[in-house]
Design a protein around this motif. Structure first.
Motif, mmCIF file in Angstrom:
data_model
loop_
_atom_site.group_PDB
_atom_site.id
_atom_site.type_symbol
_atom_site.label_atom_id
_atom_site.label_comp_id
_atom_site.label_asym_id
_atom_site.label_seq_id
_atom_site.Cartn_x
_atom_site.Cartn_y
_atom_site.Cartn_z
ATOM 1 N N MET A 105 0.901 -1.252 0.053
ATOM 2 C CA MET A 105 0.020 0.016 -0.046
ATOM 3 C C MET A 105 0.901 1.124 -0.047
ATOM 4 O O MET A 105 1.786 1.309 0.616
ATOM 5 C CB MET A 105 -0.874 -0.031 1.192
ATOM 6 C CG MET A 105 -1.642 1.122 1.435
ATOM 7 S SD MET A 105 -2.793 1.212 2.632
ATOM 8 C CE MET A 105 -2.271 2.218 3.842
ATOM 9 N N THR A 106 0.414 2.168 -0.870
ATOM 10 C CA THR A 106 1.411 3.428 -0.955
ATOM 11 C C THR A 106 0.752 4.216 -0.036
ATOM 12 O O THR A 106 -0.645 4.499 -0.204
ATOM 13 C CB THR A 106 1.166 3.739 -2.452
ATOM 14 O OG1 THR A 106 1.803 2.918 -3.454
ATOM 15 C CG2 THR A 106 1.987 5.133 -2.727
ATOM 16 N N HIS A 107 1.468 5.034 0.597
ATOM 17 C CA HIS A 107 0.849 5.962 1.534
ATOM 18 C C HIS A 107 0.977 7.387 0.783
ATOM 19 O O HIS A 107 2.000 7.782 -0.027
ATOM 20 C CB HIS A 107 1.866 6.247 2.803
ATOM 21 C CG HIS A 107 1.760 4.868 3.709
ATOM 22 N ND1 HIS A 107 0.532 4.900 4.573
ATOM 23 C CD2 HIS A 107 2.420 4.146 4.226
ATOM 24 C CE1 HIS A 107 0.540 3.674 5.310
ATOM 25 N NE2 HIS A 107 1.653 3.248 4.956
ATOM 26 N N LYS A 108 0.120 8.451 1.365
ATOM 27 C CA LYS A 108 0.243 9.718 0.683
ATOM 28 C C LYS A 108 0.529 10.800 1.814
ATOM 29 O O LYS A 108 0.163 10.525 2.679
ATOM 30 C CB LYS A 108 -1.288 10.050 0.302
ATOM 31 C CG LYS A 108 -1.634 9.326 -1.123
ATOM 32 C CD LYS A 108 -2.991 10.166 -1.673
ATOM 33 C CE LYS A 108 -4.050 9.132 -1.235
ATOM 34 N NZ LYS A 108 -5.386 9.544 -1.668
ATOM 35 N N ILE A 109 1.363 11.709 0.975
ATOM 36 C CA ILE A 109 1.659 12.839 2.100
ATOM 37 C C ILE A 109 1.298 14.103 1.152
ATOM 38 O O ILE A 109 1.463 14.322 0.111
ATOM 39 C CB ILE A 109 3.403 12.931 2.206
ATOM 40 C CG1 ILE A 109 3.613 14.111 3.177
ATOM 41 C CG2 ILE A 109 3.967 12.979 1.020
ATOM 42 C CD1 ILE A 109 4.954 14.097 3.780
ATOM 43 N N LEU A 110 0.801 14.913 1.862
ATOM 44 C CA LEU A 110 0.188 16.311 1.547
ATOM 45 C C LEU A 110 1.272 17.462 2.001
ATOM 46 O O LEU A 110 1.592 17.626 3.194
ATOM 47 C CB LEU A 110 -1.121 16.615 1.887
ATOM 48 C CG LEU A 110 -1.448 18.133 1.719
ATOM 49 C CD1 LEU A 110 -1.529 18.566 0.149
ATOM 50 C CD2 LEU A 110 -3.069 18.172 2.229
ATOM 51 N N ILE A 111 2.052 18.062 1.158
ATOM 52 C CA ILE A 111 3.014 19.045 1.436
ATOM 53 C C ILE A 111 2.523 20.445 1.129
ATOM 54 O O ILE A 111 2.111 20.913 -0.130
ATOM 55 C CB ILE A 111 4.334 18.710 0.617
ATOM 56 C CG1 ILE A 111 4.791 17.304 1.199
ATOM 57 C CG2 ILE A 111 5.332 19.724 1.401
ATOM 58 C CD1 ILE A 111 5.884 16.874 0.378
ATOM 59 N N LEU A 112 2.286 21.456 2.027
ATOM 60 C CA LEU A 112 1.831 22.918 1.870
ATOM 61 C C LEU A 112 3.000 23.711 2.167
ATOM 62 O O LEU A 112 3.255 23.865 3.242
ATOM 63 C CB LEU A 112 0.704 22.934 2.814
ATOM 64 C CG LEU A 112 -0.459 21.929 2.557
ATOM 65 C CD1 LEU A 112 -0.866 21.337 3.975
ATOM 66 C CD2 LEU A 112 -1.717 22.591 1.662
ATOM 67 N N ASP A 113 3.402 24.463 0.901
ATOM 68 C CA ASP A 113 4.813 25.498 1.127
ATOM 69 C C ASP A 113 4.583 26.280 -0.096
ATOM 70 O O ASP A 113 4.450 25.738 -1.072
ATOM 71 C CB ASP A 113 5.922 24.545 1.476
ATOM 72 C CG ASP A 113 6.944 25.644 1.875
ATOM 73 O OD1 ASP A 113 6.963 26.836 1.472
ATOM 74 O OD2 ASP A 113 7.797 25.308 2.836
ATOM 75 N N ASP A 114 4.710 27.667 0.367
ATOM 76 C CA ASP A 114 4.738 28.351 -0.859
ATOM 77 C C ASP A 114 6.030 28.583 -1.566
ATOM 78 O O ASP A 114 6.189 29.495 -2.333
ATOM 79 C CB ASP A 114 4.019 29.721 -0.124
ATOM 80 C CG ASP A 114 4.965 30.618 0.696
ATOM 81 O OD1 ASP A 114 5.551 29.528 1.224
ATOM 82 O OD2 ASP A 114 4.805 31.708 0.728
ATOM 83 N N ASP A 115 6.923 27.885 -0.964
ATOM 84 C CA ASP A 115 8.309 27.909 -1.693
ATOM 85 C C ASP A 115 8.518 26.960 -2.634
ATOM 86 O O ASP A 115 8.395 25.567 -2.176
ATOM 87 C CB ASP A 115 9.518 27.892 -0.370
ATOM 88 C CG ASP A 115 10.820 28.089 -1.168
ATOM 89 O OD1 ASP A 115 11.166 27.422 -2.180
ATOM 90 O OD2 ASP A 115 11.805 28.451 -0.387
ATOM 91 N N SER A 116 8.783 27.076 -3.907
ATOM 92 C CA SER A 116 8.585 25.993 -4.857
ATOM 93 C C SER A 116 9.842 25.052 -4.857
ATOM 94 O O SER A 116 9.869 24.010 -5.054
ATOM 95 C CB SER A 116 8.579 26.565 -6.321
ATOM 96 O OG SER A 116 9.667 27.613 -6.655
ATOM 97 N N ASP A 117 10.930 25.729 -4.499
ATOM 98 C CA ASP A 117 12.131 24.850 -4.169
ATOM 99 C C ASP A 117 12.095 23.729 -3.218
ATOM 100 O O ASP A 117 12.349 22.656 -3.230
ATOM 101 C CB ASP A 117 13.347 25.599 -3.823
ATOM 102 C CG ASP A 117 13.750 26.594 -4.980
ATOM 103 O OD1 ASP A 117 13.519 26.273 -6.279
ATOM 104 O OD2 ASP A 117 14.532 27.524 -4.806
#
Length: 120
Positions: free
Chosen positions: A1-13
């Motif tokens: 099973m693949t886990h999902k991560i949500l990443i929230l950041d306004d820095d594109s790098d």
């Protein structure tokens, strides 16, 4: 099973770097450069873990995390706040976050903290 991560950041790098790291760990990565409609974003992506920048537009990481933790069907999802703020432990506590990560961080810190909550 693949886990999902949500990443929230306004820095594109940072989004690019974190996406690369987590895809290599076997995660499915969803990213966003804002936290508007945070509840809707989390409901649609159904992540196993959330990494959120404190200074993300519009409401910021603390308020967004508070909204998530006040939502019954989402409050179980681990939220890690990351920031360069000197008072990050206090911010994370105020937000109700499960953990925090100081910027700048290194690869091992990032991987280790995420893997503490979810095994890919």
């Amino acid at each position: 099973m693949t886990h999902k991560i949500l990443i929230l950041d306004d820095d594109s790098d940072i989004l690019f770097f974190c996406t690369y790291v987590f895809e290599n760990l076997g995660f499915t990565v969803i990213s966003s450069n804002h936290c508007n409609d945070i509840i809707a974003q989390v409901e649609s992506s159904q992540p196993d873990i959330i990494l959120i920048d404190n200074w993300i537009p519009d409401i910021g990481g603390v308020k967004a995390t508070q909204q998530l933790k006040a939502t019954e069907h989402l409050k179980h999802i681990p939220v890690i706040i990351f920031s360069a703020n000197s008072n990050l432990p206090q911010l994370a506590e105020e937000a109700g976050a499960d953990d925090y990560l100081r910027k700048p961080f290194d690869l091992e810190e990032l991987e280790g903290l995420a893997l503490k909550y979810v095994k890919p």
